[in-house]
Design a protein around this motif. Structure first.
Motif, PDB file in Angstrom:
ATOM      1  N   ALA A 113       0.833  -1.206   0.000  1.00  0.00           N
ATOM      2  CA  ALA A 113       0.000   0.000   0.000  1.00  0.00           C
ATOM      3  C   ALA A 113       0.867   1.255   0.000  1.00  0.00           C
ATOM      4  N   ILE A 114       1.878   1.259   0.859  1.00  0.00           N
ATOM      5  CA  ILE A 114       2.759   2.429   0.936  1.00  0.00           C
ATOM      6  C   ILE A 114       3.511   2.617  -0.374  1.00  0.00           C
ATOM      7  N   SER A 115       4.039   1.519  -0.909  1.00  0.00           N
ATOM      8  CA  SER A 115       4.798   1.609  -2.159  1.00  0.00           C
ATOM      9  C   SER A 115       3.925   2.127  -3.307  1.00  0.00           C
ATOM     10  N   LEU A 116       2.693   1.663  -3.357  1.00  0.00           N
ATOM     11  CA  LEU A 116       1.764   2.088  -4.421  1.00  0.00           C
ATOM     12  C   LEU A 116       1.312   3.538  -4.261  1.00  0.00           C
ATOM     13  N   ALA A 117       1.405   4.069  -3.037  1.00  0.00           N
ATOM     14  CA  ALA A 117       0.947   5.441  -2.785  1.00  0.00           C
ATOM     15  C   ALA A 117       1.994   6.492  -3.135  1.00  0.00           C
ATOM     16  N   ILE A 118       3.201   6.036  -3.504  1.00  0.00           N
ATOM     17  CA  ILE A 118       4.297   6.976  -3.760  1.00  0.00           C
ATOM     18  C   ILE A 118       4.350   7.345  -5.241  1.00  0.00           C
ATOM     19  N   ASN A 119       4.215   8.607  -5.521  1.00  0.00           N
ATOM     20  CA  ASN A 119       4.303   9.113  -6.891  1.00  0.00           C
ATOM     21  C   ASN A 119       5.773   9.398  -7.212  1.00  0.00           C
ATOM     22  N   ARG A 120       6.434   8.401  -7.814  1.00  0.00           N
ATOM     23  CA  ARG A 120       7.878   8.512  -8.052  1.00  0.00           C
ATOM     24  C   ARG A 120       8.228   9.603  -9.056  1.00  0.00           C
ATOM     25  N   GLY A 139      -4.749   6.816   5.616  1.00  0.00           N
ATOM     26  CA  GLY A 139      -4.954   6.866   7.067  1.00  0.00           C
ATOM     27  C   GLY A 139      -3.657   6.711   7.838  1.00  0.00           C
ATOM     28  N   ILE A 140      -2.532   6.866   7.156  1.00  0.00           N
ATOM     29  CA  ILE A 140      -1.233   6.718   7.819  1.00  0.00           C
ATOM     30  C   ILE A 140      -0.742   8.091   8.266  1.00  0.00           C
ATOM     31  N   ASN A 141      -0.539   8.214   9.570  1.00  0.00           N
ATOM     32  CA  ASN A 141      -0.013   9.444  10.158  1.00  0.00           C
ATOM     33  C   ASN A 141       1.499   9.285  10.297  1.00  0.00           C
ATOM     34  N   THR A 200      -0.268   5.108  13.022  1.00  0.00           N
ATOM     35  CA  THR A 200       0.747   6.156  13.193  1.00  0.00           C
ATOM     36  C   THR A 200       2.123   5.511  13.173  1.00  0.00           C
ATOM     37  N   THR A 201       3.039   6.096  12.448  1.00  0.00           N
ATOM     38  CA  THR A 201       4.375   5.514  12.320  1.00  0.00           C
ATOM     39  C   THR A 201       5.401   6.627  12.155  1.00  0.00           C
ATOM     40  N   THR A 202       6.682   6.220  12.085  1.00  0.00           N
ATOM     41  CA  THR A 202       7.781   7.191  12.044  1.00  0.00           C
ATOM     42  C   THR A 202       8.708   6.899  10.879  1.00  0.00           C
ATOM     43  N   ILE A 203       9.166   7.944  10.227  1.00  0.00           N
ATOM     44  CA  ILE A 203      10.230   7.803   9.231  1.00  0.00           C
ATOM     45  C   ILE A 203      11.488   8.460   9.801  1.00  0.00           C
ATOM     46  N   LEU A 204      12.578   7.704   9.803  1.00  0.00           N
ATOM     47  CA  LEU A 204      13.862   8.184  10.313  1.00  0.00           C
ATOM     48  C   LEU A 204      14.675   8.744   9.146  1.00  0.00           C
ATOM     49  N   VAL A 205      15.124   9.995   9.274  1.00  0.00           N
ATOM     50  CA  VAL A 205      15.937  10.600   8.218  1.00  0.00           C
ATOM     51  C   VAL A 205      17.199  11.208   8.829  1.00  0.00           C
ATOM     52  N   SER A 206      18.247  11.248   8.031  1.00  0.00           N
ATOM     53  CA  SER A 206      19.501  11.864   8.466  1.00  0.00           C
ATOM     54  C   SER A 206      19.380  13.373   8.364  1.00  0.00           C
ATOM     55  N   SER A 207      19.786  14.070   9.404  1.00  0.00           N
ATOM     56  CA  SER A 207      19.703  15.532   9.410  1.00  0.00           C
ATOM     57  C   SER A 207      20.778  16.132   8.503  1.00  0.00           C
ATOM     58  N   ALA A 267      10.652  13.031   2.878  1.00  0.00           N
ATOM     59  CA  ALA A 267       9.841  12.659   4.042  1.00  0.00           C
ATOM     60  C   ALA A 267       8.574  13.500   4.127  1.00  0.00           C
ATOM     61  N   THR A 268       8.695  14.775   3.827  1.00  0.00           N
ATOM     62  CA  THR A 268       7.532  15.671   3.859  1.00  0.00           C
ATOM     63  C   THR A 268       6.518  15.295   2.776  1.00  0.00           C
ATOM     64  N   ILE A 269       7.013  14.961   1.594  1.00  0.00           N
ATOM     65  CA  ILE A 269       6.125  14.520   0.511  1.00  0.00           C
ATOM     66  C   ILE A 269       5.417  13.216   0.902  1.00  0.00           C
ATOM     67  N   LEU A 270       6.169  12.286   1.485  1.00  0.00           N
ATOM     68  CA  LEU A 270       5.579  11.016   1.911  1.00  0.00           C
ATOM     69  C   LEU A 270       4.486  11.238   2.954  1.00  0.00           C
ATOM     70  N   GLN A 271       4.700  12.205   3.838  1.00  0.00           N
ATOM     71  CA  GLN A 271       3.668  12.524   4.838  1.00  0.00           C
ATOM     72  C   GLN A 271       2.324  12.777   4.171  1.00  0.00           C
ATOM     73  N   SER A 272       2.337  13.614   3.137  1.00  0.00           N
ATOM     74  CA  SER A 272       1.073  13.964   2.476  1.00  0.00           C
ATOM     75  C   SER A 272       0.568  12.816   1.605  1.00  0.00           C
ATOM     76  N   GLU A 273       1.477  12.042   0.993  1.00  0.00           N
ATOM     77  CA  GLU A 273       1.045  10.946   0.117  1.00  0.00           C
ATOM     78  C   GLU A 273       0.416   9.782   0.890  1.00  0.00           C
ATOM     79  N   LEU A 274       0.801   9.618   2.163  1.00  0.00           N
ATOM     80  CA  LEU A 274       0.277   8.495   2.947  1.00  0.00           C
ATOM     81  C   LEU A 274      -0.989   8.858   3.726  1.00  0.00           C
ATOM     82  N   LYS A 275      -1.306  10.131   3.792  1.00  0.00           N
ATOM     83  CA  LYS A 275      -2.516  10.556   4.514  1.00  0.00           C
ATOM     84  C   LYS A 275      -3.787   9.909   3.971  1.00  0.00           C
TER      85      LYS A 275
END
Length: 466
Positions: free
Chosen positions: A247-254, A335-337, A308-315, A324-332
């Protein structure tokens, strides 16, 4: 830092300036060429390789390199259970019958052997670490490469100086090379423009166009085997469930990611393998953007209403934060927070490798011109890398990976790698995001700097004009 267990690219590329292998990758990244060995003969049963070593090679201590050093080094690499030891799984034994000859005995015929021997983990170090313990040796590692150890101030800078005993006459041209740890894209760009730095590794894609027209700066986009992935930790709930991962993979607009993050400098990924790798299968479609299909997969999952889940990114890497910000909106819509957790790169990589994450933005570059390294690293949980630190385990994919190692025909290997690519895509153990070139900005007085599609570079060939 230990070349048999290191996984991060920056450390690998530095090790390759200090230590060398029997064979090395060709500049186009698609084959190998003799390096510390000059030639080999192969027995009729395809199980014994006899290598002739390059004469006159010395370590940076001035001590001659012999077959005893080669045997010790390959034996140590093979024993690295938590590192790259899996690469040498076909090696039965290594013999040193004379100072200039090394014999590698295999358990069975093994297609990628020369490519495997070109891997940095099989680089040659002094036998018995020159009388030191392993820990002591890696405080100041010694090799036959163009540069030797000067210092490493962790989190700040690492310096190498010219090896006066380097076997290529007249090289390296540079007296020293210093890598400085500058996490901020903006600061690196300012240092490059100001002349405090000569090479900016991976400038932000948003700056590529402007750097191309910046005076006294050369903007390079080198052919690459880089593939960016979104990895899923299958030891964390609910990522054991294939429907969630799909589901997550299919929700990503590459395509949108390539535009927003790479500013068009790349293309959507369809496979675990990048296109520059032998046996890449363009017909493998992967799981491309389809929101209706993503919602259908989510409905079949153990969390049909989301979670609800977390994505870990290197600062410090603006592109990672953008993804990560794009994924936030694509997974909404599923129902994924998604919460973004930023950590300094060293801590983030450590947590990734210890499976202390939910989702992580990672990338891969090939180190040898054979798909075996990536396939085994990515899909075999017994490889030492826990299936690219995802805990993915599909026995049919693992079997195909090992069958491909012992298949000597091109058509046979292609069929097996096709299965690996299509099945791993269907299992969605990672979301394959995009392929991109290597972006390196250099000051225009830098000459001879070439990055191969595997990501490595030969700094012995680099020189500066005034």
């Amino acid at each position: 830092m230990n070349n048999t267990t290191v996984f991060d690219n920056e450390s690998i590329w530095i090790f390759e300036q200090i230590m060398q292998t029997l064979y090395t990758v060709t500049p186009n990244g698609k084959g190998v060429m003799p390096w510390l060995a000059t030639s080999y003969t192969l027995s009729p049963d395809k199980k014994t390789y006899t290598f002739t070593l390059r004469p006159g090679v010395k370590f940076s201590t001035g001590k001659p390199m012999t077959s005893a050093d080669v045997k010790f080094s390959i034996d140590q690499a093979s024993a690295a259970a938590k590192g790259w030891g899996y690469i040498n799984t076909a090696i039965k034994s290594v013999a040193a019958p004379s100072p200039g000859t090394v014999v590698v005995h295999l358990k069975y015929p093994w297609a990628p052997l020369l490519a495997d021997l070109s891997l940095f983990s099989n680089a040659i170090v002094p036998a018995n670490y020159g009388g030191e313990t392993e820990t002591q040796f890696y405080q100041h590692p010694v090799g036959t490469g163009p540069f030797k150890w000067a210092y490493w101030h962790k989190g700040s800078a690492l310096k190498l100086v010219r090896n006066p005993y380097f076997w290529q006459k007249g090289k390296p041209y540079l007296d020293s090379v210093t890598w400085t740890d500058v996490p901020s894209d903006n600061t690196r760009e300012l240092q490059l423009k100001g002349g405090q730095a000569q090479v900016d590794e991976f400038p932000a894609w948003s700056t590529v166009a402007s750097l191309k027209s910046t005076p006294n700066v050369t903007m390079n986009l080198f052919n690459s085997t880089r593939t960016d992935y979104l990895t899923f930790n299958e030891t964390a709930k609910p990522y054991q469930a294939v429907h969630v991962r799909r589901a997550i993979s299919l929700a990503i607009n590459r395509a949108a990611l390539v535009k927003a993050v790479l500013f068009g400098n790349g293309k959507p990924a369809n496979s675990l393998f990048p296109p520059q790798v032998p046996y890449y299968q363009p017909a493998t479609k992967g799981l491309q953007y389809n929101l209706a299909a993503a919602k259908a997969e989510m409905a079949k999952s153990s969390v049909p209403h989301g979670f609800t889940t977390t994505i870990l990114v290197s600062s410090g890497f603006s592109d990672s934060k953008t993804i990560a910000t794009i994924l936030q909106s694509e997974l909404k819509p599923l129902g994924i927070n998604l919460k973004i957790q930023q950590q300094d790169p060293n801590t983030a990589n450590l947590n990734f490798q210890n499976l202390k994450y939910d989702m992580f933005l990672s990338y891969w570059t090939m180190d040898i011109p054979d798909p075996d390294e990536l396939a085994t690293f990515a899909v075999d949980p017994g490889s030492g890398a826990k299936s690219f630190f995802t805990a993915y385990n599909n026995p049919t994919v693992v079997k195909a990976t090992h069958d491909a190692e012992q298949t000597l025909t091109t058509s046979g290997r292609q069929a097996l790698y096709n299965h690996i690519q299509s099945q791993s895509a269907a299992d969605a153990f990672m979301a394959f995001l995009y392929y991109s070139p290597y972006a390196y900005a250099t000051t225009s007085n830098v000459h001879g700097f070439l990055v191969t599609p595997l990501g490595n570079y030969h700094l012995e060939n680099v020189w500066l004009s005034k």
